[in-house]
Motif scaffolding. Structure first.
Motif, short mmCIF file in Angstrom:
data_model
loop_
_atom_site.label_atom_id
_atom_site.label_comp_id
_atom_site.label_asym_id
_atom_site.label_seq_id
_atom_site.Cartn_x
_atom_site.Cartn_y
_atom_site.Cartn_z
N SER A 185 0.85 -1.18 0.00
CA SER A 185 0.00 0.00 0.00
C SER A 185 0.89 1.24 0.00
O SER A 185 2.10 1.15 0.24
CB SER A 185 -0.90 0.01 1.24
OG SER A 185 -1.64 1.21 1.35
N ARG A 186 0.27 2.39 -0.23
CA ARG A 186 1.01 3.65 -0.02
C ARG A 186 1.23 3.90 1.46
O ARG A 186 2.13 4.64 1.85
CB ARG A 186 0.22 4.82 -0.63
CG ARG A 186 0.21 4.83 -2.16
CD ARG A 186 -0.69 5.92 -2.67
NE ARG A 186 -2.08 5.68 -2.28
CZ ARG A 186 -3.07 6.53 -2.51
NH1 ARG A 186 -2.83 7.69 -3.08
NH2 ARG A 186 -4.31 6.22 -2.14
N PHE A 187 0.37 3.33 2.30
CA PHE A 187 0.44 3.46 3.77
C PHE A 187 0.51 4.92 4.20
O PHE A 187 1.44 5.37 4.87
CB PHE A 187 1.64 2.67 4.32
CG PHE A 187 1.47 1.19 4.22
CD1 PHE A 187 0.45 0.53 4.90
CD2 PHE A 187 2.32 0.43 3.42
CE1 PHE A 187 0.29 -0.84 4.78
CE2 PHE A 187 2.16 -0.95 3.32
CZ PHE A 187 1.14 -1.58 4.00
N SER A 188 -0.52 5.66 3.84
CA SER A 188 -0.62 7.05 4.29
C SER A 188 -0.89 7.13 5.79
O SER A 188 -0.63 8.15 6.42
CB SER A 188 -1.74 7.77 3.52
OG SER A 188 -2.97 7.08 3.62
N ASP A 189 -1.42 6.04 6.37
CA ASP A 189 -1.67 5.97 7.81
C ASP A 189 -0.50 5.23 8.47
O ASP A 189 -0.37 4.01 8.37
CB ASP A 189 -2.99 5.23 8.07
CG ASP A 189 -3.34 5.15 9.55
OD1 ASP A 189 -2.54 5.61 10.39
OD2 ASP A 189 -4.42 4.61 9.87
#
Length: 338
Positions: free
Chosen positions: A63-67
């Motif tokens: 994922s981009r893993f913005s969190d």
């Protein structure tokens, strides 16, 4: 007393059925788009099941893993992560080969006004994934909202019904399915199209949307008067176990709980728990977005968490000030505007 940790642990505790099935899944599992509402606990659930089965299996979350908190949670639980924006040129080529893919990437909220981005994520990206992972088994997350609105008296739409998507979001979701179906036909890829109707995880979901309106004494729209739902832990289990049921041509599977639930009934149940009288607007139509999940129950059994239990837990979560993700389901929507 509910806590974030208690909820995450509950969502990531495998059943005996999952423990048995994950031992039958040959090779590692990679989850594309794992940073959303369901992905982190799905990855941890798969890892916990593998541990319980006594097997060494990599679970890889992409994922981009913005969190950042989701990334930390995954690392704490032994899930390997790859930070990647799958929309960037060459991103898929840089990912490792993997025999089992759970495809969760996609866009829903905020489609209105951002239609090109929605179509690129929901249709163009699946084209690339279907080609890149043509040798893998793939479970593709989809939506029951691609079906037509049907009379509630029918008992819901089965997998044999022709899709009739309303609005650009659901049209793009059907495009996602069709492109993976084409990959399944063209390459012989084993695919399962996982048509989910409303996962429930206390921080979001149709029960949260209804309960929060009752608690805040806000009006609840009744036109789309019925819905289906399923506990997120059960839904995630089914997604993992569905890797064993992927086929070529692609198999279609409705994933939800056994009940058709009335919006009015659910609101009144929350009203009892909150000591409040629900406020309604509009009148129930005789038809709604509802599906028949008999095939799913036949494959995996009935969900472990009942509707009554979900309602009790949801009420407790709100009364105790539990966090919300701020991502409404738009269960009221009948014209395809998301």
């Amino acid at each position: 007393m509910w806590t974030e940790e208690k909820l995450d642990q509950l969502l990531a505790t495998p059943s005996e059925g999952l423990i048995a099935d994950i031992a039958k899944i040959q090779g590692d599992i990679m989850i594309l788009g794992a940073g959303g509402k369901m992905g982190p606990t799905l990855a941890i659930l798969a890892k916990n099941a593998a541990k319980a089965a006594g097997i060494d299996k990599k679970i890889i979350a992409v994922s981009r893993f913005s969190d950042a908190s989701a990334l930390e949670l995954l690392h704490e639980n032994g899930v390997e992560t790859i930070s990647s924006d799958l929309m960037l040129a060459g991103a898929l080529d840089r990912l490792p080969d993997c025999p089992n893919i759970i495809y969760m990437a996609g866009r829903k909220f905020g489609t209105d006004g951002q239609e090109p981005l929605t179509w690129s994520m929901n249709a163009w990206l699946p084209t690339l994934v279907a080609e890149r992972y043509r040798e893998s088994s793939i479970v593709v997350f989809s939506s029951g909202n691609i079906y037509p609105i049907v009379p509630v008296a029918t008992g819901g739409v089965s997998e044999s019904a022709r899709p009739c998507p309303i609005g650009e979001y659901t049209q793009s979701v059907l495009a996602r399915e069709r492109l993976f179906e084409y990959g399944s036909m063209h390459y012989g890829t084993k695919v399962l199209l996982y048509r989910l109707n409303y996962a429930i995880a206390l921080r979001y979901g149709v029960l949260y949307d209804i309960a929060s309106k009752v608690y805040a004494e806000q009006e609840i729209a009744l036109e789309n008067g019925c819905f289906n739902c399923i506990w997120q832990g059960d839904a995630n289990e089914i997604a993992i176990r569905s890797l064993l049921h992927a086929e070529s041509p692609a198999k279609k599977l409705n994933v939800t709980g056994p009940e058709i639930v009335g919006v009015r009934w659910a609101a009144e149940e929350f009203g009892k728990r909150f000591g409040k009288t629900p406020r309604f607007t509009g009148t129930e139509c005789s038809d709604s977005y509802v599906v028949n999940a008999a095939e799913c129950a036949g494959l995996f059994g009935y969900p472990r968490v009942s509707l009554r239990q979900m309602i009790d837990w949801q009420a407790e979560w709100i009364l105790e000030g539990g966090r919300a993700l701020g991502k409404p389901t738009h269960f009221e929507e009948r014209k395809g505007s998301y």
